[in-house]
Design a protein around this motif. Structure first.
Motif, PDB file in Angstrom:
ATOM      1  N   GLU A  26       0.824  -1.210   0.000  1.00  0.00           N
ATOM      2  CA  GLU A  26       0.000   0.000   0.000  1.00  0.00           C
ATOM      3  C   GLU A  26       0.860   1.264   0.000  1.00  0.00           C
ATOM      4  O   GLU A  26       0.861   2.039  -0.948  1.00  0.00           O
ATOM      5  CB  GLU A  26      -0.916  -0.017   1.231  1.00  0.00           C
TER       6      GLU A  26
ATOM      7  N   LYS B 247      -4.788   5.432   5.917  1.00  0.00           N
ATOM      8  CA  LYS B 247      -4.969   4.871   4.577  1.00  0.00           C
ATOM      9  C   LYS B 247      -4.914   6.000   3.540  1.00  0.00           C
ATOM     10  O   LYS B 247      -5.521   7.055   3.749  1.00  0.00           O
ATOM     11  CB  LYS B 247      -6.347   4.189   4.536  1.00  0.00           C
TER      12      LYS B 247
ATOM     13  N   THR C 142      -5.507  -1.795  -1.571  1.00  0.00           N
ATOM     14  CA  THR C 142      -5.001  -0.570  -2.205  1.00  0.00           C
ATOM     15  C   THR C 142      -4.186  -0.916  -3.446  1.00  0.00           C
ATOM     16  O   THR C 142      -4.405  -0.336  -4.521  1.00  0.00           O
ATOM     17  CB  THR C 142      -4.155   0.250  -1.208  1.00  0.00           C
TER      18      THR C 142
END
Ligand code: URA
Ligand code: SF4
Length: 204
Positions: free
Chosen positions: A52, A110, A141
């Motif tokens: 991610e 995030k 992601t």
């Protein structure tokens, strides 16, 4: 965000790409972070792993997957008979996004889809430079960055997917395994290993 495109040099040289990424201002994440965390590994890698974004330790050390998630990933790779040394490891987003708590700890946040999109030119450049046969997508992601926003790990993990000339396999993120309740963590880890084995099997 303006995005990274204007900062990405027209080269297949990973070292040149990594150097240029230090100057990226394609979104706002560069400013509070300590370092850009570009991908690392072999330019000739047949397997590329995509996470991610860097975490706290990755940001301090300017290297991908070197913190707790990286240690778990290393264990899973070893169990799947994959030598990390011959892979290329990177992230969908190259700067650590965080909030500050009360202490010195920085808390992972995030990335927004707009931040993933802004950073995408770097990932595309890495894919062109490494030209892997197999891409492992670690978590939603990474998977959505490359397979589209409607991709669901839960529904499609472990499937062999087409990604340009390459094949891709999506699986859970190592951090998700770390966050799993004690009672279910071994099973979550084994699931990650099983998906990595599928990816490794595509190379043989
Ligand atoms: N999590 C990620 O997705 N990437 C890293 O490099 C570290 C933790
Ligand atoms: Fe550039 Fe990506 Fe960092 Fe944003 S996160 S500044 S697009 S390298």
């Amino acid at each position: 965000f303006p995005g990274a495109a204007t900062f990405v040099p027209d080269t297949l040289d990973l070292a040149d790409l990594a150097t240029s990424a230090r100057e990226c201002r394609g979104c706002d994440l560069w400013e509070p972070a300590e370092h850009v965390v570009f991908g690392a590994g072999s330019a000739g890698a047949r397997m590329m792993l995509v996470g991610e974004q860097p975490g706290d330790q990755e940001d301090r050390r300017a290297a991908p997957f070197v913190g707790p998630a990286g240690i778990l990933l290393n264990r899973a790779l070893a169990q799947a008979d994959i030598d990390r040394e011959v892979t290329y490891v990177t992230n969908a987003v190259k700067h650590f996004k965080f909030t500050r708590g009360s202490g010195p700890r920085r808390i992972h946040q995030k990335p927004l889809r707009s931040e993933v999109t802004a950073c995408h030119p770097w990932l595309q450049a890495e894919l062109r430079a490494v030209d892997p046969e197999v891409v492992v997508l670690l978590g939603a992601t990474a998977a959505q960055a490359l397979m589209g926003p409607s991709f669901r790990i839960g529904a499609s993990r472990g499937e062999v997917l087409a990604l340009g000339d390459a094949k891709a396999v999506a699986t859970v993120h190592p951090s998700a395994v770390l966050r799993t309740d004690d009672a279910d963590r071994d099973a979550a880890f084994d699931g990650l290993v099983a998906d990595l084995r599928i990816a490794a099997g595509l190379l043989r």
